[in-house]
Scaffold this active site. Sequence first.
Site, PDB file in Angstrom:
ATOM      1  N   ASP A 109      22.874  23.075  52.422  1.00 19.27           N
ATOM      2  CA  ASP A 109      21.801  23.495  53.326  1.00 19.27           C
ATOM      3  C   ASP A 109      20.617  24.072  52.569  1.00 19.27           C
ATOM      4  OD1 ASP A 109      23.429  25.620  52.511  1.00 19.27           O
ATOM      5  OD2 ASP A 109      23.124  26.766  54.358  1.00 19.27           O
ATOM      6  N   ASP A 129      16.567  31.113  55.870  1.00 19.39           N
ATOM      7  CA  ASP A 129      17.311  30.356  56.878  1.00 19.39           C
ATOM      8  C   ASP A 129      18.231  31.318  57.623  1.00 19.39           C
ATOM      9  OD1 ASP A 129      18.737  28.589  58.419  1.00 19.39           O
ATOM     10  OD2 ASP A 129      19.153  27.171  56.804  1.00 19.39           O
TER      11      ASP A 129
END
EC number: 2.7.1.33
Length: 257
Positions: A109, A129
């Site tokens: 990610d 994030d």
Amino acid sequence: MILLVDAGNTNIVLGVYKDKKYIASWRISTEGNKTSDEYSIQIMQLLNLNNLNPEDVKGIIVSSVVPNIMHSLENMLRRCFGQEPIIVGPGIKTGINIKYDNPKEVGADRIVNAVAAFEIYKRPVIIIDFGTATTFCSVTENGDYLGGCICPGLRISADALFEKAAKLPRVELEVPRKVICKNTVSSIQSGVLFGYIGQVEYIVKKMKEEMNDGIEPYVIATGGLANLIANETDAIDKVDSDLTLEGLKILYKKNRE
């Protein structure tokens, strides 16, 4: 038509990209005991609901931070679409230089977000994030991935307080009107939310100091809680909800087209 799959600890986000635009995206729960048959039913229903033909899917790319679902997920994708998906991991072409001590340790990610931020913004960036865990990553103007830090996510922090403190209730993640609150629910919300905002501001400040090369880093937030935090601080320059899907699209083009 390209299928983009981002498997996180809490949700799996799927996006369909065609003719330089997104035509659909969905979010389903990540469940470690779900079989490939169950995933197949879900994705075929989602495609049908949007009048999309599975045969039109010509490519697939997957980013996952949940190893125990990958077997079922890959089997489902092969069965439904008859092709081998690209998996974000060691050996994939990224276009960035990963400066981690051990590049294999960097989560898929974080790589996907870094690629998207570098390609789209063309300047030094800090990427936050807000997921199950909150990750901070720094990328230079030249595409050097410098690393960052990993923190417990906002919901994890709130849930830990509820689970470990017997008399404290579970609360909704809402920003109270004041820091000084006069009831237990608002007091917990104040401590959790404003404390988290303070953490974000301090980490961004320290990262900017360490990245100092004469160009102010641009701070991008993504993830489910990005807007909640960004609305309460000036430390975040932009919320980009599609950053991860954009990164997957870019990585697909680098590795397949």
